[in-house]
Enzyme design. Structure first.
Site, mmCIF file in Angstrom:
data_model
loop_
_atom_site.group_PDB
_atom_site.id
_atom_site.type_symbol
_atom_site.label_atom_id
_atom_site.label_comp_id
_atom_site.label_asym_id
_atom_site.label_seq_id
_atom_site.Cartn_x
_atom_site.Cartn_y
_atom_site.Cartn_z
ATOM 1 N N GLY A 44 0.868 -1.178 0.000
ATOM 2 C CA GLY A 44 0.000 0.000 0.000
ATOM 3 C C GLY A 44 0.901 1.222 0.000
ATOM 4 O O GLY A 44 2.120 1.116 -0.225
ATOM 5 N N LEU A 45 0.323 2.368 0.283
ATOM 6 C CA LEU A 45 1.158 3.571 0.224
ATOM 7 C C LEU A 45 2.324 3.491 1.194
ATOM 8 O O LEU A 45 3.432 3.913 0.878
ATOM 9 C CB LEU A 45 0.304 4.805 0.481
ATOM 10 C CG LEU A 45 -0.411 5.255 -0.796
ATOM 11 C CD1 LEU A 45 -1.455 6.309 -0.504
ATOM 12 C CD2 LEU A 45 0.587 5.769 -1.824
ATOM 13 N N ALA A 46 2.096 2.942 2.384
ATOM 14 C CA ALA A 46 3.186 2.866 3.354
ATOM 15 C C ALA A 46 4.254 1.882 2.881
ATOM 16 O O ALA A 46 5.448 2.212 2.831
ATOM 17 C CB ALA A 46 2.634 2.448 4.718
ATOM 18 N N HIS A 268 -16.903 6.476 9.997
ATOM 19 C CA HIS A 268 -16.937 7.618 9.089
ATOM 20 C C HIS A 268 -18.384 8.058 8.862
ATOM 21 O O HIS A 268 -19.242 7.229 8.568
ATOM 22 C CB HIS A 268 -16.285 7.222 7.757
ATOM 23 C CG HIS A 268 -15.902 8.382 6.899
ATOM 24 N ND1 HIS A 268 -16.819 9.268 6.420
ATOM 25 C CD2 HIS A 268 -14.701 8.792 6.442
ATOM 26 C CE1 HIS A 268 -16.192 10.189 5.694
ATOM 27 N NE2 HIS A 268 -14.902 9.923 5.691
ATOM 28 N N SER A 286 -16.652 10.399 -0.038
ATOM 29 C CA SER A 286 -15.525 11.113 0.565
ATOM 30 C C SER A 286 -15.942 12.300 1.441
ATOM 31 O O SER A 286 -16.877 13.032 1.126
ATOM 32 C CB SER A 286 -14.621 11.630 -0.549
ATOM 33 O OG SER A 286 -13.696 12.542 -0.024
ATOM 34 N N ARG A 339 -14.696 13.567 12.204
ATOM 35 C CA ARG A 339 -15.582 12.449 11.869
ATOM 36 C C ARG A 339 -16.324 11.866 13.072
ATOM 37 O O ARG A 339 -17.493 11.512 12.962
ATOM 38 C CB ARG A 339 -14.746 11.339 11.221
ATOM 39 C CG ARG A 339 -14.238 11.774 9.892
ATOM 40 C CD ARG A 339 -13.249 10.810 9.315
ATOM 41 N NE ARG A 339 -12.839 11.312 8.009
ATOM 42 C CZ ARG A 339 -11.948 10.727 7.237
ATOM 43 N NH1 ARG A 339 -11.347 9.623 7.624
ATOM 44 N NH2 ARG A 339 -11.638 11.231 6.061
ATOM 45 N N ARG A 455 -8.810 9.954 13.851
ATOM 46 C CA ARG A 455 -7.963 10.496 12.777
ATOM 47 C C ARG A 455 -8.713 11.570 12.010
ATOM 48 O O ARG A 455 -9.896 11.400 11.688
ATOM 49 C CB ARG A 455 -7.562 9.372 11.815
ATOM 50 C CG ARG A 455 -6.850 9.880 10.581
ATOM 51 C CD ARG A 455 -6.357 8.764 9.720
ATOM 52 N NE ARG A 455 -7.383 8.074 8.981
ATOM 53 C CZ ARG A 455 -7.956 8.531 7.861
ATOM 54 N NH1 ARG A 455 -7.633 9.709 7.370
ATOM 55 N NH2 ARG A 455 -8.862 7.798 7.234
HETATM 56 C C1 LIG Z 1 -12.819 4.325 0.894
HETATM 57 C C2 LIG Z 1 -11.637 4.922 1.593
HETATM 58 C C3 LIG Z 1 -11.251 6.221 1.308
HETATM 59 C C4 LIG Z 1 -10.163 6.793 1.957
HETATM 60 N N1 LIG Z 1 -9.800 8.069 1.644
HETATM 61 C C5 LIG Z 1 -8.733 8.616 2.267
HETATM 62 C C6 LIG Z 1 -8.309 9.938 1.941
HETATM 63 O O1 LIG Z 1 -8.891 10.601 1.101
HETATM 64 N N2 LIG Z 1 -7.241 10.440 2.592
HETATM 65 C C7 LIG Z 1 -6.562 9.735 3.539
HETATM 66 O O2 LIG Z 1 -5.594 10.244 4.089
HETATM 67 N N3 LIG Z 1 -6.927 8.462 3.839
HETATM 68 C C8 LIG Z 1 -7.979 7.900 3.238
HETATM 69 N N4 LIG Z 1 -8.348 6.613 3.552
HETATM 70 C C9 LIG Z 1 -7.506 5.804 4.448
HETATM 71 C C10 LIG Z 1 -6.274 5.301 3.683
HETATM 72 O O3 LIG Z 1 -6.649 4.918 2.392
HETATM 73 C C11 LIG Z 1 -5.604 4.104 4.349
HETATM 74 O O4 LIG Z 1 -5.478 4.326 5.720
HETATM 75 C C12 LIG Z 1 -4.224 3.888 3.778
HETATM 76 O O5 LIG Z 1 -4.282 3.805 2.386
HETATM 77 C C13 LIG Z 1 -3.578 2.647 4.351
HETATM 78 O O6 LIG Z 1 -2.368 2.446 3.685
HETATM 79 P P1 LIG Z 1 -1.389 1.285 4.135
HETATM 80 O O7 LIG Z 1 -0.245 1.304 3.179
HETATM 81 O O8 LIG Z 1 -1.069 1.424 5.566
HETATM 82 O O9 LIG Z 1 -2.226 -0.063 3.991
HETATM 83 P P2 LIG Z 1 -3.010 -0.699 2.732
HETATM 84 O O10 LIG Z 1 -3.197 0.243 1.618
HETATM 85 O O11 LIG Z 1 -4.198 -1.366 3.331
HETATM 86 O O12 LIG Z 1 -2.017 -1.795 2.202
HETATM 87 C C14 LIG Z 1 -1.794 -2.991 2.895
HETATM 88 C C15 LIG Z 1 -0.826 -3.832 2.093
HETATM 89 O O13 LIG Z 1 -0.471 -4.960 2.871
HETATM 90 C C16 LIG Z 1 -0.634 -6.134 2.120
HETATM 91 N N5 LIG Z 1 -0.959 -7.192 3.061
HETATM 92 C C17 LIG Z 1 -1.933 -7.212 4.001
HETATM 93 N N6 LIG Z 1 -1.826 -8.335 4.732
HETATM 94 C C18 LIG Z 1 -0.783 -9.026 4.238
HETATM 95 C C19 LIG Z 1 -0.167 -10.257 4.574
HETATM 96 N N7 LIG Z 1 -0.568 -10.998 5.606
HETATM 97 N N8 LIG Z 1 0.884 -10.665 3.825
HETATM 98 C C20 LIG Z 1 1.340 -9.919 2.783
HETATM 99 N N9 LIG Z 1 0.815 -8.735 2.451
HETATM 100 C C21 LIG Z 1 -0.237 -8.306 3.172
HETATM 101 C C22 LIG Z 1 -1.702 -5.830 1.102
HETATM 102 O O14 LIG Z 1 -1.535 -6.690 0.001
HETATM 103 C C23 LIG Z 1 -1.373 -4.374 0.786
HETATM 104 O O15 LIG Z 1 -0.345 -4.344 -0.175
HETATM 105 C C24 LIG Z 1 -9.449 6.042 2.917
HETATM 106 C C25 LIG Z 1 -9.846 4.731 3.207
HETATM 107 C C26 LIG Z 1 -10.941 4.181 2.568
HETATM 108 C C27 LIG Z 1 -11.376 2.813 2.937
#
Ligand SMILES: Cc1cc2nc3c(=O)[nH]c(=O)nc-3n(C[C@H](O)[C@H](O)[C@H](O)COP(=O)(O)OP(=O)(O)OC[C@H]3O[C@@H](n4cnc5c(N)ncnc54)[C@H](O)[C@@H]3O)c2cc1C
Length: 659
Positions: A44-46, A268, A286, A339, A455
């Site tokens: 994901g982004l992180a 939300h 959103s 929120r 948040r």
């Molecule tokens: C509909 C929606 C709209 C949103 N809009 C916004 C916004 O406008 N602005 C904002 O700041 N935030 C927003 N958020 C929140 C934000 O999108 C998320 O908090 C953020 O993208 C999380 O990023 P992440 O990289 O931590 O995790 P994720 O994007 O959830 O990525 C997780 C990664 O881990 C991998 N993974 C998971 N479990 C395993 C495993 N056991 N083994 C291997 N890989 C695994 C997955 O494949 C994925 O690649 C929104 C959320 C939603 C649901």
């Protein structure tokens, strides 16, 4: 003796802490970087930003995700935007103000020093993403455009229509692909981490399942970073992607990583309401829509009853009979209150019988005023894809004129209701984003870090990218600096064999239950328990009942689950069963934490602790701490360990969004 947590926060006031930290930070010698391997779980982004940055710095990165491409990580769902303190609008924004808003928005339950660092690097994120070619919206003159999100009185949210997450992820993915091409990142798609391997007290690798062949594989490295997202899907219905799960985080918790503040779950306010009982997914509208949309319910109960019966439509109710309850209750922030506040206010109106759909669980989000003022073209430029998404799901287009009363045009309003969306709790990390297991780091939504009890909108992307691009790649070096002299760990060690054997035995156990119930049917029931007893309004009695019911349902899972197929090859039901096993652990943890926190703060609302006006009532004397939980085995109560919070820059007070 009570356990002490070392959060490694440097001495001195904010912002000097961060400078102090940087001044004494150890960096790994470039030659040694070539010898060091880092596993990053998640794209994901992180995860993608961290893997790309670590690769670019010279480390060897193993990067895994469960999807078939990093571009399909849940982060693409993010719609509204990402915060930064650039002050392009010249509206008085600053790093300090972003820091202050975030701490206040989190109801004074975040770690001050971390949030300051986050606010400070927020501006670098925008520069980084622009350099990658992320197509942020721009003003006519070419400057990056901004809009406002809840809990702020300035415009600091950068956005790409309603697809900000997708565009940011494409930017991170292009950096990641560059490192894959350079041979610094080895990408494993369709792999799921099932366990973390601990050797001599340090995280030294993982066991992952190849989701296509079903085979278990061992990976070793000098450090492990999990970036695996949040646990919102514990509630079954949520706005999270179907694949979101907490298996990696829960496995780390079982192996000794503390889990912090699990009860801080974000609900939300603007989601499409639940309809029927066949749904497996909820859709977010959103928060950016609250810039121009006004939230209301009828003033008169008879109007609400007519709406519920379907004998009246929202656009037939004239202006003077509408209750813009957020504007009424919170004049200073209006529709842009945080929120948790907006969600509770919607629930309060619906509980009083003013809901506007057939279930009585919906309020209106109306664009009539802004379309009349700005014109439909401008509104479509800002929210076009969100309007289309709403129409696709409900068959109502919010830009359609529906009525004219006294010369005023009324457009078809959206209907919205609160839903589970984000989890502020997560794996506990210190200032360096290291968990309580040395060598194991957690970033993005899966750690607890910066959002306290609630948040603010557009802050998750900011935190995930801050962690991935600008914090972890530096802080992890403090740990890795010592690792260069250690011999590389072999995956033939008994610790790896033991971990793999246990995962394999779990797969056999789940397949051999051979009961009668599908994973989804049990998960849906768990979701009902969570929403009913551990949801928006919690009570001690309800939480105890919820825990009891979860316990009983977990027994049903252990004895009456049916998983078709075998462990060889692709078996999606088996993967879902593993996730559900971990949602049970998570659900109970959320309830334990909620039960132990006898106060209301942010997303955690205990009905016993509220003001006369129905606002959250904190208890700073007794609960001004991060609640960290240590696993004590299945069926046993976890142990609570407290990390006291210390505020130096910000005065802790009651949140006020009224004036
Ligand atoms: C509909 C929606 C709209 C949103 N809009 C916004 C916004 O406008 N602005 C904002 O700041 N935030 C927003 N958020 C929140 C934000 O999108 C998320 O908090 C953020 O993208 C999380 O990023 P992440 O990289 O931590 O995790 P994720 O994007 O959830 O990525 C997780 C990664 O881990 C991998 N993974 C998971 N479990 C395993 C495993 N056991 N083994 C291997 N890989 C695994 C997955 O494949 C994925 O690649 C929104 C959320 C939603 C649901």
């Amino acid at each position: 003796m009570a356990k002490v947590i070392d959060s490694k926060i440097p001495a001195g006031p904010v912002p000097e802490k961060w400078k102090e930290y940087k001044a004494h930070q150890r960096l790994v010698n470039p030659k040694n970087k070539l010898k060091l391997d880092v596993i990053v779980v998640g794209t994901g982004l992180a995860g993608a930003s961290a893997a790309a940055s670590l690769g670019e710095m010279g480390f060897n990165v193993i990067n895994l995700c469960i999807q078939d491409s990093p571009r399909r990580a849940h982060s693409i769902a993010a719609q509204g935007g990402i915060n930064a303190a650039k002050c392009y609008q010249n509206d008085g924004d600053s790093v300090y103000r972003l820091f202050y808003d975030t701490v206040k928005g989190g109801d004074y339950r975040a770690r001050e020093a971390n949030v300051y660092r986050l606010a400070e690097v927020s501006n670098n994120i925008i520069d980084q993403c622009v350099a990658q070619g992320v197509p942020f919206a721009r003003e006519y003159g070419g400057m990056l455009a901004n809009r406002s999100f809840g809990g702020a009185q300035v415009s600091r949210t950068f956005y790409a229509k309603g697809q900000t997450g997708q565009q940011l992820l494409l930017g991170a993915y292009s950096s990641l692909s560059c490192q894959v091409q350079a041979g610094k990142v080895k990408l494993y798609t369709r792999y799921e981490m099932e366990d973390v391997v601990i050797v001599d007290g340090r995280a030294r690798g993982i066991i992952a399942k190849n989701l296509v062949t079903g085979r278990l594989e061992r990976f070793s490295a000098n450090a492990v970073v999990i970036a695996t997202g949040g646990y919102g899907n514990t509630y079954f219905l949520s706005t999270n992607a179907m694949g979101c799960n907490c298996t990696a985080a829960v496995q780390c918790y079982r192996k000794g990583a503390y889990f912090a503040n699990p009860s801080y779950v974000q609900i939300h306010p603007t989601c499409i309401p639940v309809h029927g009982d066949k749904q497996s997914k909820l859709t977010l509208m959103s928060e950016s829509l609250r810039n121009d949309g006004r939230i209301w319910v009828p003033k008169k109960i008879e109007d609400a009853k007519a709406l519920q019966a379907g004998t009246k439509q929202g656009w037939e109710i004239p202006e003077e009979d509408r209750d813009y309850y957020l504007e009424r209750r919170y004049p200073a922030f209006g529709n842009l209150v945080p929120r948790d506040v907006a969600s509770r206010a919607a629930k309060e109106r619906c509980d009083k019988g003013f809901g506007v759909n057939n279930t009585g669980l919906a309020v209106f989000l109306d664009f009539s005023e802004s379309i009349n003022r700005l014109g439909i073209d401008i509104i479509m430029q800002r929210y076009g894809n969100l309007f289309e998404m709403y129409e696709e799901i409900t068959d109502v287009f919010p830009g359609d004129v529906a009525n004219e009363i006294n010369g005023v045009k009324y457009y078809k309003p959206m209907m919205i209701y609160p839903a589970i969306h984000y989890t502020m709790g997560g794996i506990w990390v210190d200032y360096e984003l290291q968990t309580s297991i040395p060598g194991l780091f957690a970033i993005g939504e899966c750690n607890f870090s910066d959002h306290g009890a609630n948040r603010l909108g557009a802050s998750a992307l900011m935190q995930g990218l801050a962690d991935g691009y600008f914090v972890l790649p530096y802080t992890i070096q403090n740990y890795l600096a010592d690792q260069a002299v250690w011999p590389k760990v072999s995956t033939d060690l008994p610790e790896f064999a033991e971990a793999e054997k246990k995962v394999d035995a779990e797969l056999d156990r789940l397949l051999n239950i051979k009961g009668k119930r599908s994973v989804d049917s049990i998960h849906k029931e768990l979701g009902h328990i969570m929403w009913e007893y551990v949801g928006m309004g919690r009570t001690a009695e309800g939480l105890k009942t919820g825990l009891k019911k979860m316990h009983e349902l977990e027994k049903e899972f252990d004895t009456n689950l049916f998983v078709p197929g075998t462990k060889e090859g692709l078996n999606i039901e088996l993967d879902k069963a593993i996730h559900l096993r971990d949602f049970f652990t998570m659900g109970q943890l959320v309830a334990f934490d909620a039960l132990s926190r006898n106060e209301s703060c942010g997303g955690h609302f205990r009905e016993e602790y509220q003001t006369e006006e129905g606002e959250a009532k904190r208890d700073d004397e007794n609960y001004f701490y991060v609640g960290c939980w240590e696993y004590k085995g299945k069926g046993n109560e976890p142990e609570l360990i407290k990390e006291p919070l210390e505020y130096e820059a910000i005065k802790v007070q009651t949140r006020n969004y009224k004036n």
